[in-house]
Design a protein around this motif. Structure first.
Motif, short mmCIF file in Angstrom:
data_model
loop_
_atom_site.label_atom_id
_atom_site.label_comp_id
_atom_site.label_asym_id
_atom_site.label_seq_id
_atom_site.Cartn_x
_atom_site.Cartn_y
_atom_site.Cartn_z
N THR A 136 55.90 80.59 48.89
CA THR A 136 56.96 79.60 49.06
C THR A 136 57.44 79.01 47.75
O THR A 136 58.20 78.04 47.74
CB THR A 136 56.52 78.45 49.98
N GLU A 137 57.02 79.55 46.61
CA GLU A 137 57.44 79.03 45.30
C GLU A 137 58.58 79.90 44.77
O GLU A 137 58.60 81.11 44.96
CB GLU A 137 56.26 79.05 44.32
N TRP A 138 59.50 79.25 44.07
CA TRP A 138 60.60 79.97 43.46
C TRP A 138 60.12 80.57 42.15
O TRP A 138 59.74 79.86 41.22
CB TRP A 138 61.78 79.03 43.20
N SER A 163 54.30 84.60 41.61
CA SER A 163 54.35 83.19 42.00
C SER A 163 53.51 82.98 43.23
O SER A 163 53.07 83.93 43.90
CB SER A 163 55.79 82.75 42.25
N PRO A 216 58.23 74.02 45.70
CA PRO A 216 57.87 75.00 46.72
C PRO A 216 58.17 74.49 48.13
O PRO A 216 58.11 73.28 48.41
CB PRO A 216 56.37 75.21 46.51
N ASP A 238 62.13 74.70 56.76
CA ASP A 238 62.25 74.91 55.32
C ASP A 238 63.67 74.55 54.91
O ASP A 238 64.65 75.09 55.45
CB ASP A 238 61.94 76.38 54.99
N ASP A 287 64.95 75.15 51.97
CA ASP A 287 65.42 76.01 50.89
C ASP A 287 66.68 76.77 51.27
O ASP A 287 67.56 76.98 50.44
CB ASP A 287 64.32 76.97 50.46
N GLU A 295 63.92 83.29 42.36
CA GLU A 295 63.85 84.12 43.57
C GLU A 295 62.62 83.73 44.34
O GLU A 295 61.52 83.62 43.78
CB GLU A 295 63.82 85.60 43.21
N LYS A 296 62.83 83.55 45.66
CA LYS A 296 61.73 83.16 46.52
C LYS A 296 61.19 84.39 47.22
O LYS A 296 61.91 85.07 47.97
CB LYS A 296 62.22 82.13 47.55
N SER A 321 58.80 82.76 52.35
CA SER A 321 59.17 81.46 52.87
C SER A 321 58.34 81.15 54.11
O SER A 321 57.74 82.04 54.71
CB SER A 321 60.67 81.41 53.21
#
Length: 905
Positions: free
Chosen positions: A411-413, A408, A437, A375, A377, A349-350, A353
């Motif tokens: 922007t990291e999952w 986290s 990320p 992005d 993602d 889960e991000k 973003s």
């Protein structure tokens, strides 16, 4: 009378006697006595002599004094006859002695002549020997001159000594530009220094109380056993300080941590030659060094920003998941079948973003025109969901955590769920997606490193989306052999790419990933040793040589002359070579070849099939792929010697090859079988090229005090072991002076020609195990398990080390395999390591007592062992082979049902 005698004593005076009367009477008595004695001593011998000389001259019986008389009277005196016989016997003996004396005199004269001739020969031989010595001396001198002309003079380099105050290095424009050439002091790290490393004690500084207890304990335990760590900071090449992972409530402020680092006693204003280690045990570990001025110090951690990471200077390390515990290899899933339930899986889960793509939907045509999205993602989410909905393959992607996601970076999952839940999903996945990320300035994060660690641990092949990522140890590991690194714009091609990979390539990547995880990721020892190995390789300092095992010798008496076994001595027409009459010849030792720094070329050891190519590596220092080599004795350049040509007679009489003079050591394992041991030792008498025999005494009970050991012409060393283990045969005992080792059981029965043939074969493949008895594995269909088979076969997959040649330091690969297999050293694997040579079917010892293999439980234990072996590695790594080295000089007796075997000569 008394009165008269008294008067005589008084001179004849007394009672008026005359003194002259007494004098006269005394003279008369003396005269008479002298006359009587003269008559007795003169006349009687004359008369006796006359009669004795006339005894034999009498002509008739009447005139003979002692002759026989008429009427059978006694004619001789008996004792005179005895005297005559004695005289005759003595005369005969004197004549015989005289003859012998003359004979001996003639022999002495002949021997004297021979002695003179020998003296002349000795003098001539001495003169010839002196001339030969002069010729040899002149030849040696000429040889040295030629060698000096054709070889450069080599000597140890002059040691680089830093100044007392460590003069400041040239300042780079910024710390971001730090590299080894401008931020590292090479003067503290000479080639011959041995790479000493000094480790600060974190408890001596305030930030030490904030460290994670498990991280700190694991780090301290690793430091205590590392070969490079020194307590003398004055000679250290590198200084190491542990600053993380830190606990959140008591974490110091960045300014406080910076001040504490700059106050280290050996920081020297800019921290050159320092390494700051920040280990992460959790995925949410923060980058606490990002806003700290670290000067010229190197940094090793799992999270780096692009503005912080200095390639070739800093180190990306793997997370320390198993801090104080060894990984449980038995819980790791098998590597086969190759394909699992899910083609790929992803859970994450991000939280944040860069820019929401939900509000700004762009087509691929717009991206091609140069309007790339901020992005990728969101495009990744859309594509992966479409693959999942297509039902072409089973895939599992979840972009929302069922529970609270782990903390986290932006922007990291974030990771979802607990570690055990994530591992269960990965066990069902062929591939594991790792989305880097969205912020490309974050080149690596602890979360991504954790996903990589877990994927490699359970055999899911990592698929990393984002080519800008810096994976752990990326400058020394070829990640393309264990993972797929795909740019994010290719997300639409990922499904096609994953489906097109063959099963063989999948299994090779999975095995390589398992090897990387076991060697560089799994334990704190591996992580710390890998970090040191990277620094040591960068500054071109060779690794420390392998430690030899100190041998505790058991005193023993030798004096029994060894006989010659006719079965051993009958070699037919084979000339096995000369028996060494000179002292044992040790193999040349090159503890370290410093020319490696000039020819450090990458050798793709990691691409070998399976993890069994670890034999060149030291257990305490995971040698990097770019420096894979043999360590310890024997490494380096060898003198090149000419062979004896291809003719049979010369070939038999000399070893030839590039090492024309070489010997081997017999390592014999035994346990309380003295009679069998003595017989086996006697069979080695007269064996050519034998340097020494090392008897590994596995029993806690010492040999009998009255046991006489045979004299076989070479030293016999009896070594006492700490425990009874078959692996003791593989230890590199310091009493072994040769590279070649013949490991042999005390009940093995090999002829001399068989041993010499095996030695010749090993010299052609020095990095392999060359043995005689072969075994193979087979699948038991009814019980769905593997079996260990010892029947004679044309195919094999194992070579027993009960009779095998190998290099002294090769067996060190055995402790390097996973820890559950540390006790499985009884067989050698045929994964490009072992060769079988043919014996003359005399391997069994017919006169030996019951052996271990005769026990009913022997094969049952072997069956369990081989299945345990497969469970640990996750697949059956043994390979069948029909390759067998045979001698054209052997007349092998094959059973009638085995005559169709192929021979590879």
């Amino acid at each position: 009378l008394m009165s008269g005698y008294t008067m005589l004593r008084n001179g004849g005076v007394g009672n008026g006697g005359q003194p002259w009367v007494l004098r006269w009477s005394s003279r008369i008595r003396l005269t008479w006595l002298s006359f009587t004695l003269f008559v007795i001593l003169v006349f009687f011998p004359l008369i006796a002599h006359y009669y004795l000389t006339t005894i034999d001259d009498a002509d008739d019986a009447g005139k003979r004094i002692f002759g026989p008389r008429a009427g059978n009277e006694l004619c001789e005196v008996k004792h005179v006859q005895d005297l005559c016989r004695i005289r005759e016997s003595v005369s005969e003996e004197l004549l015989q002695l005289e003859a012998k004396r003359q004979e001996l005199n003639s022999e002495i004269a002949k021997l004297n002549l021979k002695i003179e001739a020998c003296k002349k020969s000795i003098e001539n031989a001495k003169q010839d020997l002196l001339q030969l010595k002069n010729v040899i001396s002149q030849t040696e001198h000429s040889y040295k001159e030629l060698m000096a002309q054709n070889q450069p003079k080599l000597s140890l380099p002059i040691r680089l000594l830093p100044d007392k105050d460590d003069a400041a290095l040239p300042l780079p424009k910024s710390n971001r530009n730090c590299r080894l050439h401008n931020c590292f002091d090479y003067s503290r790290c000479p080639l011959t220094s041995g790479f000493p490393v000094y480790v600060y004690n974190s408890d001596d500084y305030p930030f030490g109380s904030s460290l994670d207890p498990l991280i700190k304990q694991a780090f301290e335990a690793t430091v205590r056993t590392n070969v490079y760590v020194t307590e003398n900071a004055n000679i250290a090449c590198v200084y190491i300080i542990l600053v993380g992972e830190m606990q959140e409530p008591v974490m110091p402020k960045p300014t406080e941590l910076e001040q504490q680092l700059h106050s280290l006693p050996y920081w020297r204003t800019d921290g050159h030659n320092h390494l700051i280690i920040n280990l992460s045990r959790k995925s949410e570990t923060q980058n606490l060094i990002y806003n700290i001025s670290t000067g010229r110090a190197m940094i090793a951690q799992s999270t780096f920003y692009d503005a912080q990471y200095r390639p070739g200077f800093d180190i990306v390390v793997s997370p320390l998941v198993h801090a104080m515990s060894e990984p449980n290899f038995l819980e790791i899933p098998p590597q086969v079948p190759v394909k699992r339930k899910y083609l790929f899986s992803f859970q994450g889960e991000k939280i944040e973003s860069l820019r929401s793509s939900l509000q700004e939907v762009r087509s691929f045509e717009e991206e091609i025109e140069g309007n790339a999205p901020a992005d990728y993602d969101d495009r990744i989410i859309t594509t992966l969901k479409a693959v999942q909905d297509s039902k072409l393959d089973f895939v599992l992607v979840e972009f929302t955590c069922k529970n609270q996601p782990k903390a986290s970076l932006p922007t990291e999952w974030a990771l979802c769920g607990e570690r055990d839940d994530r591992l269960e999903l990965l066990k069902l996945s062929t591939f594991a997606l790792i989305i880097t990320p969205g912020d490309t300035r974050l080149v690596i994060s602890a979360g991504c490193a954790m996903r990589l660690f877990e994927a490699l641990e359970v055999g899911a092949i990592p698929v990393v989306l984002g080519e800008q990522v810096q994976l752990p140890y990326n400058d020394v590991i070829r990640w393309n052999e264990a993972a797929l690194i795909i740019p994010k714009p290719r997300i639409t091609e990922v499904h096609f790419l994953l489906r097109s990979i063959s099963d063989n390539d999948l299994l090779a990547m999975r095995r390589q990933g398992r090897f990387l995880w076991e060697t560089y990721f799994s334990t704190s020892d591996n992580v710390f040793s890998t970090v040191l190995a990277i620094i040591r390789t960068r500054i071109q300092i060779p690794a420390a040589p392998i430690r030899e095992e100190p041998a505790v010798e058991i005193p023993h008496r030798s004096g029994k002359a060894a006989g010659t076994d006719p079965n051993m001595a009958d070699n037919g027409d084979l000339d096995l070579g000369p028996v060494e009459t000179e002292p044992p010849y040790a193999s040349p030792k090159y503890l370290r070849n410093f020319t490696l720094t000039a020819m450090d070329i990458y050798r793709n050891w990691n691409s070998a099939p399976g993890p069994f190519h670890l034999f060149p590596y030291t257990p305490f220092d995971p040698v990097l792929p770019s420096e894979a080599k043999f360590l310890g004795s024997g490494t380096g350049f060898r003198p090149i010697g000419g062979g004896a040509g291809g003719s049979g007679k010369e070939f038999q009489a000399a070893l030839g090859g590039n090492v024309p003079r070489e010997q081997f050591t017999v390592v014999m394992l035994t346990y309380e079988r003295e009679e069998v041991l003595m017989n086996s030792l006697e069979r080695l008498n007269g064996l050519p090229y034998l340097n020494k025999v090392v008897v590994v005494w596995n029993s806690p009970k010492l040999p009998s005090e009255d046991l006489l050991w045979p004299d076989i012409g070479v030293p016999i060393m009896v070594v006492r072991t700490e425990k009874n283990s078959l692996n003791n045969r593989f230890l590199p005992w310091d009493q072994i002076d040769t590279e070649a080792i013949l490991s042999i059981d005390d009940d093995a029965h090999l002829r001399h020609d068989e041993i010499m043939f095996g030695f010749r074969v090993w010299r052609e493949a020095r990095d392999r195990i060359v043995g005689f008895p072969g075994r193979y594995h087979a699948w038991d269909l009814p019980h769905q398990s593997w079996l260990y088979n010892s029947n004679y076969s044309c195919e094999l997959s194992m070579v027993l080390t009960g009779a095998a040649f190998f290099h002294k330091f090769n067996p060190r690969w055995i402790p390097s395999v996973p820890s559950p297999l540390a006790g499985l050293g009884t067989v050698a694997l045929t994964l490009c390591l072992s060769w079988q040579v043919t014996s003359r079917w005399t391997f069994r010892c017919p006169g030996c007592p019951q052996a271990l293999s005769h026990d009913d439980s022997h094969f049952h234990e072997r069956h369990k062992c081989i299945n345990f072996f497969v469970k640990v590695y996750g697949y059956m790594p043994l390979l069948y082979t029909q390759f067998r080295v045979d001698s054209v000089l052997f007349k092998t007796r094959l059973p009638h049902d085995k005559t169709k075997c192929f021979k590879f000569i």
